[in-house]
Design an enzyme around this catalytic site. Sequence first.
Site, mmCIF file in Angstrom:
data_model
loop_
_atom_site.group_PDB
_atom_site.id
_atom_site.type_symbol
_atom_site.label_atom_id
_atom_site.label_comp_id
_atom_site.label_asym_id
_atom_site.label_seq_id
_atom_site.Cartn_x
_atom_site.Cartn_y
_atom_site.Cartn_z
ATOM 1 N N SER A 102 51.221 -13.333 74.583
ATOM 2 C CA SER A 102 51.383 -11.873 74.599
ATOM 3 C C SER A 102 52.833 -11.423 74.457
ATOM 4 C CB SER A 102 50.833 -11.313 75.909
ATOM 5 O OG SER A 102 51.490 -11.924 76.999
ATOM 6 N N ALA B 78 45.230 -18.136 83.056
ATOM 7 C CA ALA B 78 45.045 -19.349 82.234
ATOM 8 C C ALA B 78 44.922 -20.601 83.093
ATOM 9 C CB ALA B 78 46.225 -19.509 81.276
ATOM 10 N N LEU C 259 53.231 -20.917 78.390
ATOM 11 C CA LEU C 259 53.214 -20.139 79.641
ATOM 12 C C LEU C 259 54.573 -20.169 80.321
ATOM 13 C CD1 LEU C 259 49.885 -21.130 81.459
ATOM 14 C CD2 LEU C 259 50.316 -19.208 79.940
ATOM 15 N N TYR D 176 62.835 -26.224 77.045
ATOM 16 C CA TYR D 176 64.238 -25.910 76.766
ATOM 17 C C TYR D 176 65.083 -27.050 77.323
ATOM 18 C CZ TYR D 176 68.668 -23.425 76.530
ATOM 19 O OH TYR D 176 69.968 -23.066 76.224
ATOM 20 N N TYR E 257 69.518 -25.253 84.719
ATOM 21 C CA TYR E 257 68.274 -25.458 83.961
ATOM 22 C C TYR E 257 67.823 -26.912 83.990
ATOM 23 C CZ TYR E 257 64.442 -24.228 81.050
ATOM 24 O OH TYR E 257 63.157 -24.013 80.626
ATOM 25 N N LYS F 231 60.033 -29.350 83.408
ATOM 26 C CA LYS F 231 60.001 -29.578 81.951
ATOM 27 C C LYS F 231 59.927 -31.075 81.639
ATOM 28 C CE LYS F 231 60.072 -25.356 80.329
ATOM 29 N NZ LYS F 231 58.857 -24.809 79.702
ATOM 30 N N VAL G 5 66.248 -14.030 74.330
ATOM 31 C CA VAL G 5 65.976 -13.087 75.423
ATOM 32 C C VAL G 5 64.467 -12.905 75.521
ATOM 33 C CG1 VAL G 5 66.482 -10.816 76.391
ATOM 34 C CG2 VAL G 5 67.896 -11.721 74.541
ATOM 35 N N THR G 6 63.906 -13.234 76.671
ATOM 36 C CA THR G 6 62.495 -12.951 76.926
ATOM 37 C C THR G 6 62.378 -12.492 78.376
ATOM 38 O OG1 THR G 6 61.952 -15.155 77.740
ATOM 39 C CG2 THR G 6 61.688 -14.818 75.376
#
Length: 399
Positions: free
Chosen positions: A49, A113, A140, A226, A236, A245, A275-276
């Site tokens: 989405s 989900a 997701l 990522y 991260y 991850k 950018v999200t």
Amino acid sequence: MQIQPLVRMNVAMNAHPEGCFKNVQNQIDDMKREAPFSGPKTALIIGGSTGYGLATRIALAYGSHTETVNVSYEAAPNFSNGRTGSAGYWNNAYFNHTANQDGIKSKDFIGDAFSNEMKQTVIDYYQQNNQKIDLVIYSLASGRRTDPNTGVSYTSGLKVIGEPLSGLSVDIGTKQLVERTVEVASEADIESTIKVMGGEDWQLWIDALLEADLLSDNAQTVAYTYIGPEATRRIYRDGTIGKAKEHLEHTAITLTNKLAPLNGKAYVASLKAVVTRASAVIPIFPVYGAVLFKVMKELGNHETTHMHVHRFVSDMLYGQNIELDSEGRIRPDSWELSEKTQSVVDPILSKITNENFKENSDVDNFVKEFMQLNGFEIDGIDYEQDVDLEALFNSYPIQ
Ligand code: NAD
């Protein structure tokens, strides 16, 4: 009612439906200008989405006429209290409407989900339509997951391992740098983050689809990861999210073995920093992103989210130019992580202050892109006009 942006702690509290429509249309228009490619006939996108999942859906549908099914967790508008609904809700509504008008089949399921019920709903849909799935994208980003078999809920944390970390982040509301200290994770934090953002649920999806015999011969599945540079390593890759991850990446090996009888393949693709909704809340990450955008634009290797995904699916996954690393991960992020890019980014980051941030970064565009994700600051939208949420809701049903 008029809708003006509400952002708290880098989280958008509302969305402008017509702006979201235009934002999706702009991405569709960009895809239509690209050469078509021969991709999958059917794709299931888990998390389609917003962000990378939506970009993948648009690239597949408009680049290769792929029929897409999208599972996402989004809020519908609430007319009694004036809540606008989430950007992802309106993105789904518009994509669905427009794709179907353009003769590209699509279907949306809104819900969790991670649940067994949602997996069964999707399985029933494909069985009723007598269809198999050529590609499953797992995109997701979630802060929480309830294990469907035990009922225990887990929360993912963006924490560091070892020593605490202090650094600068961007406050999207003010475009100012703010000092952030990132907490040290406990063992339980690490385990919880792996439960939410690791590969367990990806595997449950593939197991369920295999069990229902819904995956085509040569079916592929890709989960997004990522890796990132030295600048984001502690928060991260070496943090709780990085551990999750790693788990996701190992799951690809298990899934490739499971898909072997179909001659299928499971991949992890490491995508570039964009950018999200999810990346804006990672501490420190927005400063890196704002500097990275400026540097990559100057070097001529900057890509928007949807153009990056388009290159990944058309050139790599369904093209001749797949770049795999020694661990079998697909690496469209190689432009971001190249010496050419990072050798310019690093010295800038090391001297960034509030005084020089604007001139040394693309913070204006970084923030603008964030606003656009939620339908604001989009050319051609008159934000003084009233929006009739109920009329839009009825005219753009999610199907
Ligand atoms: P996003 O927040 O834009 O999208 C997340 C998607 O997950 C949305 O569609 C949302 O509805 C869906 N979702 C969340 N919880 C759900 C649930 N319980 N049930 C159904 N749907 C649910 O995030 P994004 O940045 O596009 O992230 C997608 C993937 O891409 C993640 O794996 C992320 O790590 C990876 N990635 C992101 C970046 C980046 O810079 N943003 C870079 C590389 C990789």
